[in-house]
Design an enzyme around this catalytic site. Structure first.
Site, PDB file in Angstrom:
ATOM      1  CE1 TYR A   1     -37.879 -27.814  -0.515  1.00 37.24           C
ATOM      2  CE2 TYR A   1     -38.713 -26.886   1.582  1.00 37.24           C
ATOM      3  CZ  TYR A   1     -38.075 -27.375   0.263  1.00 37.24           C
ATOM      4  OH  TYR A   1     -37.402 -25.919   0.772  1.00 37.24           O
TER       5      TYR A   1
ATOM      6  CG  HIS B   1     -33.150 -31.311  -6.260  1.00 43.37           C
ATOM      7  ND1 HIS B   1     -33.186 -30.568  -5.112  1.00 43.37           N
ATOM      8  CD2 HIS B   1     -32.898 -31.365  -6.624  1.00 43.37           C
ATOM      9  CE1 HIS B   1     -31.957 -30.798  -4.834  1.00 43.37           C
ATOM     10  NE2 HIS B   1     -31.715 -31.083  -6.175  1.00 43.37           N
TER      11      HIS B   1
HETATM   12  C1  DQA Z   1     -34.711 -29.221  -1.932  1.00 45.70           C
HETATM   13  C2  DQA Z   1     -34.405 -28.098  -2.591  1.00 45.70           C
HETATM   14  C3  DQA Z   1     -33.339 -26.900  -1.843  1.00 45.70           C
HETATM   15  O1  DQA Z   1     -33.277 -26.433  -2.230  1.00 45.70           O
HETATM   16  C4  DQA Z   1     -33.921 -27.153  -0.603  1.00 45.70           C
HETATM   17  O2  DQA Z   1     -32.869 -27.002  -0.160  1.00 45.70           O
HETATM   18  C5  DQA Z   1     -34.472 -27.964   0.545  1.00 45.70           C
HETATM   19  C6  DQA Z   1     -34.383 -28.951  -0.503  1.00 45.70           C
HETATM   20  C7  DQA Z   1     -35.659 -30.020  -2.586  1.00 45.70           C
HETATM   21  O3  DQA Z   1     -36.488 -31.546  -2.447  1.00 45.70           O
HETATM   22  O4  DQA Z   1     -36.582 -29.734  -3.036  1.00 45.70           O
HETATM   23  O5  DQA Z   1     -33.913 -28.287   1.382  1.00 45.70           O
HETATM   24  O6  DQA Z   1     -33.390 -30.988  -2.001  1.00 45.70           O
END
Ligand code: DQA
Length: 147
Positions: free
Chosen positions: A24, A101
């Site tokens: 992330y 995302h």
């Molecule tokens: C997310 C991707 C999702 O699969 C995950 O559960 C998240 C973050 C992303 O920003 O990449 O919490 O939404």
């Protein structure tokens, strides 16, 4: 003054920068907020930027965006993969919805390949780290005619 773009983030995104940074990124949620405010400000727009770990609160804010927002940028996090209630709320909106995302869920575990949010989204931005939010703001700005 036009209505703000609502930028809503779901569970565990309060831990951005500490949570699995290899997936992330190192930016914190405050960094993402600053980037969103700058991206919107450059187009003469404002944002309402919020994060919650609670499904009902997220749904309350989606309903608020329905009347108070010009567009919605939504990172539903884990709720995107699980929440029919969130999808039902999104389906009440007439404004553009940009799903966002940080990672690219399609390139990860099978259970991340489906999001209920995509069924209601105008479009999806994923895989660009914190820049996904800026790209989503740019897309939302274009959809509201402020590009
Ligand atoms: C997310 C991707 C999702 O699969 C995950 O559960 C998240 C973050 C992303 O920003 O990449 O919490 O939404």
């Amino acid at each position: 003054m036009s209505k703000p773009i609502y930028v809503l983030s779901g569970p565990n995104l309060n831990l951005l920068g500490q949570r699995e940074p290899e997936i992330y990124g190192k930016d914190t949620l405050d960094d993402v907020r600053a980037r969103c405010e700058a991206a919107a400000g450059a187009k003469g727009l404002s944002v309402v930027f919020r994060q919650t770990n609670h499904e009902g609160e997220l749904i309350d804010w989606v309903q608020e965006a329905r009347t108070q927002g010009s567009a919605l940028v939504l990172n539903p996090a884990g709720y995107g993969h699980t929440s029919v209630a969130l999808l039902d709320a999104l389906k009440t909106l007439a404004i553009p919805i940009v799903e966002c995302h940080l990672s690219n869920p399609a390139a990860r575990e099978d259970f991340r390949r489906h999001t209920y949010v995509s069924l209601a989204a105008t479009g999806v931005v994923s895989g660009f780290g914190a820049a996904s939010y800026e790209l989503a703001i740019a897309a939302a700005a274009g959809l509201v005619g402020a590009a």
